[in-house]
Design a protein around this motif. Structure first.
Motif, PDB file in Angstrom:
ATOM      1  N   SER A  13       1.282  -1.317  -0.103  1.00 45.93           N
ATOM      2  CA  SER A  13       0.083  -0.257   0.072  1.00 45.93           C
ATOM      3  C   SER A  13       0.896   0.898  -0.131  1.00 45.93           C
ATOM      4  N   ILE A  14       2.270   1.576   0.267  1.00 42.06           N
ATOM      5  CA  ILE A  14       2.949   2.204   0.462  1.00 42.06           C
ATOM      6  C   ILE A  14       3.927   2.036  -1.529  1.00 42.06           C
ATOM      7  N   ALA A  15       3.947   1.107  -1.585  1.00 40.76           N
ATOM      8  CA  ALA A  15       5.680   1.121  -2.517  1.00 40.76           C
ATOM      9  C   ALA A  15       5.278   1.996  -3.058  1.00 40.76           C
ATOM     10  N   LEU A  16       4.010   2.276  -4.027  1.00 40.60           N
ATOM     11  CA  LEU A  16       3.861   2.340  -5.516  1.00 40.60           C
ATOM     12  C   LEU A  16       3.377   4.335  -5.353  1.00 40.60           C
ATOM     13  N   PRO A  17       2.917   4.278  -3.979  1.00 40.01           N
ATOM     14  CA  PRO A  17       2.918   6.232  -3.509  1.00 40.01           C
ATOM     15  C   PRO A  17       4.033   7.509  -3.680  1.00 40.01           C
ATOM     16  N   LEU A  18       5.785   6.221  -3.070  1.00 39.04           N
ATOM     17  CA  LEU A  18       6.169   6.774  -1.885  1.00 39.04           C
ATOM     18  C   LEU A  18       7.404   6.762  -3.182  1.00 39.04           C
ATOM     19  N   GLN A  19       7.122   5.888  -4.183  1.00 42.80           N
ATOM     20  CA  GLN A  19       8.266   5.213  -5.344  1.00 42.80           C
ATOM     21  C   GLN A  19       8.133   6.771  -5.968  1.00 42.80           C
ATOM     22  N   GLY A  20       9.678   7.246  -5.535  1.00 39.11           N
ATOM     23  CA  GLY A  20      10.403   8.805  -6.207  1.00 39.11           C
ATOM     24  C   GLY A  20      10.385   9.744  -5.340  1.00 39.11           C
ATOM     25  N   GLN A  21       9.206   9.739  -4.553  1.00 39.14           N
ATOM     26  CA  GLN A  21       8.944  10.467  -3.619  1.00 39.14           C
ATOM     27  C   GLN A  21      10.431  11.214  -2.581  1.00 39.14           C
ATOM     28  N   ILE A  22      10.715  12.850  -2.810  1.00 36.33           N
ATOM     29  CA  ILE A  22      11.757  13.215  -2.339  1.00 36.33           C
ATOM     30  C   ILE A  22      11.513  13.846  -0.428  1.00 36.33           C
ATOM     31  N   ILE A  23      12.550  12.748   0.669  1.00 37.30           N
ATOM     32  CA  ILE A  23      12.248  12.747   1.497  1.00 37.30           C
ATOM     33  C   ILE A  23      12.741  14.537   1.601  1.00 37.30           C
ATOM     34  N   LYS A  24      11.692  15.503   2.801  1.00 46.36           N
ATOM     35  CA  LYS A  24      12.357  16.706   3.047  1.00 46.36           C
ATOM     36  C   LYS A  24      12.123  16.876   4.061  1.00 46.36           C
ATOM     37  N   ALA A  25      11.470  15.910   4.874  1.00 48.10           N
ATOM     38  CA  ALA A  25      11.550  15.983   6.678  1.00 48.10           C
ATOM     39  C   ALA A  25      11.554  15.021   7.544  1.00 48.10           C
ATOM     40  N   ARG A  80       1.109   4.870   7.989  1.00 42.03           N
ATOM     41  CA  ARG A  80       0.154   5.269   7.665  1.00 42.03           C
ATOM     42  C   ARG A  80       0.568   6.646   7.085  1.00 42.03           C
ATOM     43  N   LEU A  81      -0.164   6.845   5.429  1.00 40.68           N
ATOM     44  CA  LEU A  81       0.571   7.809   4.484  1.00 40.68           C
ATOM     45  C   LEU A  81      -0.952   8.918   5.049  1.00 40.68           C
ATOM     46  N   LEU A  82      -0.434  10.195   5.166  1.00 43.93           N
ATOM     47  CA  LEU A  82      -1.366  10.669   5.297  1.00 43.93           C
ATOM     48  C   LEU A  82      -0.912  12.373   5.219  1.00 43.93           C
ATOM     49  N   PRO A  83      -1.951  13.028   4.741  1.00 39.72           N
ATOM     50  CA  PRO A  83      -0.730  14.743   4.849  1.00 39.72           C
ATOM     51  C   PRO A  83      -0.376  14.793   5.480  1.00 39.72           C
ATOM     52  N   ALA A  84       0.601  16.072   5.638  1.00 39.32           N
ATOM     53  CA  ALA A  84       1.814  16.083   6.269  1.00 39.32           C
ATOM     54  C   ALA A  84       1.083  16.713   7.140  1.00 39.32           C
ATOM     55  N   LYS A  85      -0.259  17.664   7.277  1.00 39.54           N
ATOM     56  CA  LYS A  85      -0.062  18.353   8.620  1.00 39.54           C
ATOM     57  C   LYS A  85      -1.126  17.701   9.441  1.00 39.54           C
ATOM     58  N   THR A  86      -1.804  16.460   9.227  1.00 40.67           N
ATOM     59  CA  THR A  86      -2.798  15.716   9.590  1.00 40.67           C
ATOM     60  C   THR A  86      -2.089  15.721  11.723  1.00 40.67           C
ATOM     61  N   PRO A  87      -3.246  16.166  12.382  1.00 41.92           N
ATOM     62  CA  PRO A  87      -2.924  16.170  13.955  1.00 41.92           C
ATOM     63  C   PRO A  87      -2.268  15.015  14.105  1.00 41.92           C
ATOM     64  N   VAL A  88      -1.684  14.901  15.149  1.00 44.68           N
ATOM     65  CA  VAL A  88      -0.805  14.056  15.340  1.00 44.68           C
ATOM     66  C   VAL A  88      -1.725  13.271  17.262  1.00 44.68           C
ATOM     67  N   LYS A  89      -1.516  12.359  16.634  1.00 43.18           N
ATOM     68  CA  LYS A  89      -2.050  11.505  18.203  1.00 43.18           C
ATOM     69  C   LYS A  89      -0.982  10.772  19.003  1.00 43.18           C
TER      70      LYS A  89
END
Length: 271
Positions: A13-25, A80-89
């Motif tokens: 569930s993460i392989a395709l969405p993350l492939q090639g993505q660059i780490i910003k933080a 989880r793959l989430l929008p970066a601004k999702t509130p932290v639990k």
DNA sequence: AAAAGGACCTGGTGGC
DNA sequence: TGCCACCAGGTCCTTT
């Protein structure tokens, strides 16, 4: 929590969405996992892209340009793959944020998992180098299981849960595989013949494959990176069914403790 | 060398 | 409602 099918479900569930993505933080809120998150992790990962995501046993291996990020989910971890601004639990211990404003969020209440980095060949990592065979690879056979079991006295269930022999088989799928192969979990591993081991190897592969196709087993809280549960639970034949009728013979399913793990079996079908 | 048991953690559940 | 004991999808490490 996760055994091989659950880890594989997350990987897919993460392989395709993350492939090639660059780490910003990289945000580490709680470094005290089974092994401390290295304080150099951010420096190691920043600016790198995810080239591929592999799995070895229950470890996820994120291949980057300069090395590998290594994640284990322990008993209670998830990603989880989430929008970066999702509130932290509570127990959201770590975020890996990408340029596309998605983040991979590691959550693990019991903190039995780990998040590590290695720039060495990943198969040489101390946590990986002594692992046994992948159960879904062709070299995992009854002959292999039989050969390594000679002279051993450990119960067969403990034997197939030993990651130096075969990886990825945890408590749920060990119970299920032995039921499918009609082998009693306490049977000494050195006293099982080749033919039974051939049946067992096939059973392990069948149970794991079907569980992967079902998206894993959700007992309480397992979910993939998008928050979907797994659908294998209703297909469980033996795990967690103490006192209920065996699906093959109707006799009540038994339970006992084996190597500190609950073990389920049908005393009629698993001679 | 192999087997057994403890250790690491938090949260949920069931009994009183 | 509260407190407590006990259990849980993993696996490394120490002791026997």
């Amino acid at each position: 929590m996760p055994e091989l099918p659950e880890v594989e479900t997350i990987r897919r569930s993460i392989a395709l969405p993350l492939q090639g993505q660059i780490i910003k933080a990289v945000i580490v809120r709680e470094p005290r996992l089974r092994w401390s998150v290295p304080n150099t992790l951010t420096a190691c990962l920043l600016g790198q892209s995810i080239q591929d995501i592999q799995r070895r046993g229950k470890y996820l291996l994120f291949q980057c340009e300069q090395g590998h990020l290594l994640i284990h989910l322990g008993m209670s971890g998830n990603l989880r793959l989430l929008p970066a601004k999702t509130p932290v639990k509570k127990h959201d211990h770590l975020d890996i944020v990408f340029h596309n404003e998605l983040c991979l969020r590691y959550h693990d209440p019991r903190r039995f998992g780990c998040v590590l980095w290695t720039s060495d060949p990943v198969s040489q990592h101390p946590l990986l180098m002594n692992l046994g065979l992948e159960p879904l690879e062709p070299d995992f056979t009854g002959d292999y299981l039989y050969r390594l079991a000679q002279q051993r006295k450990v119960p067969i269930k403990t034997y197939i849960m030993n990651s130096r022999i075969v990886v990825g088989v945890g408590n749920i799928y060990a119970n299920e595989s032995l039921f499918l192969a009609s082998i009693h979990p306490t049977k000494p591993s050195g006293q099982i013949n080749l033919e039974r081991y051939q049946c067992l190897a096939k059973s392990i592969q069948q149970v794991l494959s079907t569980a992967i196709e079902s998206g894993g087993t959700t007992l309480r809280d397992f979910m993939d990176s998008a928050g979907n549960p797994g659908y294998f639970k209703p297909l469980l034949q033996i795990y967690g069914r103490t006192g209920q009728p065996c699906n093959q013979c109707g006799n009540p399913i038994q339970q006992q403790q084996l190597a500190q793990r609950v073990t389920y079996y049908c005393s009629t079908c698993q001679g």
